[in-house]
Design an enzyme around this catalytic site. Sequence first.
Site, PDB file in Angstrom:
ATOM      1  N   ASP A  66       0.845  -1.192   0.000  1.00 45.04           N
ATOM      2  CA  ASP A  66       0.000   0.000   0.000  1.00 45.04           C
ATOM      3  C   ASP A  66       0.883   1.245   0.000  1.00 45.04           C
ATOM      4  O   ASP A  66       2.012   1.229   0.487  1.00 45.04           O
ATOM      5  CB  ASP A  66      -0.961   0.014   1.183  1.00 45.04           C
ATOM      6  CG  ASP A  66      -0.371  -0.591   2.449  1.00 45.04           C
ATOM      7  OD1 ASP A  66       0.862  -0.709   2.556  1.00 45.04           O
ATOM      8  OD2 ASP A  66      -1.143  -0.947   3.349  1.00 45.04           O
ATOM      9  N   GLU A 125      -5.872   3.262   3.458  1.00 48.21           N
ATOM     10  CA  GLU A 125      -6.410   3.866   4.673  1.00 48.21           C
ATOM     11  C   GLU A 125      -7.804   4.442   4.446  1.00 48.21           C
ATOM     12  O   GLU A 125      -8.470   4.832   5.390  1.00 48.21           O
ATOM     13  CB  GLU A 125      -5.470   4.975   5.162  1.00 48.21           C
ATOM     14  CG  GLU A 125      -4.069   4.505   5.538  1.00 48.21           C
ATOM     15  CD  GLU A 125      -4.038   3.653   6.798  1.00 48.21           C
ATOM     16  OE1 GLU A 125      -5.094   3.521   7.461  1.00 48.21           O
ATOM     17  OE2 GLU A 125      -2.970   3.116   7.113  1.00 48.21           O
TER      18      GLU A 125
END
Length: 369
Positions: A66, A125
């Site tokens: 990520d 997120e």
Amino acid sequence: MDYVAIRRALHQIPEVGFEEVETQAFLLDQISRMPQERVQVKKWKTGLLVRVSGTHPSKLIGFRTDIDALPVKENTGYSFQSRHEGNMHACGHDFHMTIALGALENVIENPVKEDTLFIFQPAEEGPGGALPMMASDEFQSWKPDLIFGLHVSADFPVGTVATKEGILFANTSELFIDFFGKGGHAAYPHLTHDTIVAASHFVVGLQTIVARRVDPLNSAVLTIGKISGGTKQNIIAEHARVEGTIRTLNQETMALIKDDIERQVKAIEIAYQCKGQIDYGANYYQVFNRKENVDLFIQFCEKKGFPYIICNDAMTGEDFGYFLKELPGFMFWLGVGKTSSLHSADFMPDEAALAQGVKVVSTYIREGV
């Protein structure tokens, strides 16, 4: 490749979900410096898919990292702290990207048997990059046969691998509830419908859900982290907002909690003559490690002498769970030593874990799959 220098450069340019423009450009620059003969690159929004051809491929192995940051004001005191005021790599994604770049360089310069796909995914997120990335033509054309990923953790010694079969991370859901009433002068409360009072009673009532509605053997968390409302101390607020998170270890408990929240909002509407509006925001599916994949990974760690721990499941959330819902694979923790917890303004992981992370990932791609 200087892993520490790369991590520090990435740490200075944190960007939140789907705004990772500078991050993507940095990653592309680093990849362009590597030999290109066996490399193909596709962009997807602010993310990247990088495919490396193997010597005698029979399958495609995926490694996902990520790339986004958090809206956190940094308080580390680093000489290389964030240049983007109000944003910080407080969840270690700068570590994740550095490890992915190091492993990518390794399999390019030292060819492996299988084709490998490095997935640089944005918006982990929030609002959630995994599902739309998986649905994209770019991903579907390079859909891996096996996928794995890692997440740094301050709960384990530097360089230690920690994982388990079954649930590793919880099902999660954001929670945003707006109450709309009737504002007015503080001296005339009988002419208003006070949303501050309504929101306050609602938050207190929520505490009964996990305590009295959820089976004690089914772990769950319902946390309210923010309440906002009103404009001045002598004005009764016509709007109040409650923000929180729900985390469970099974989907049935998540559904039960949401059902109870909705019933409690209806009760507040009746009792306090206001209107409630619920938004569950980003919902992440549990990270569920398949037994056969974890067993082989643990055997690999034992064979190569990588320190590992069979850990407990955690209430953290990760949209990598959507990849594992569809594809065989697993996720593991990588220890970064004692520091403040993930998402803290002073999260300072030990950079000694970078080289170990690269070694574990690249060796697994070469010898473990």
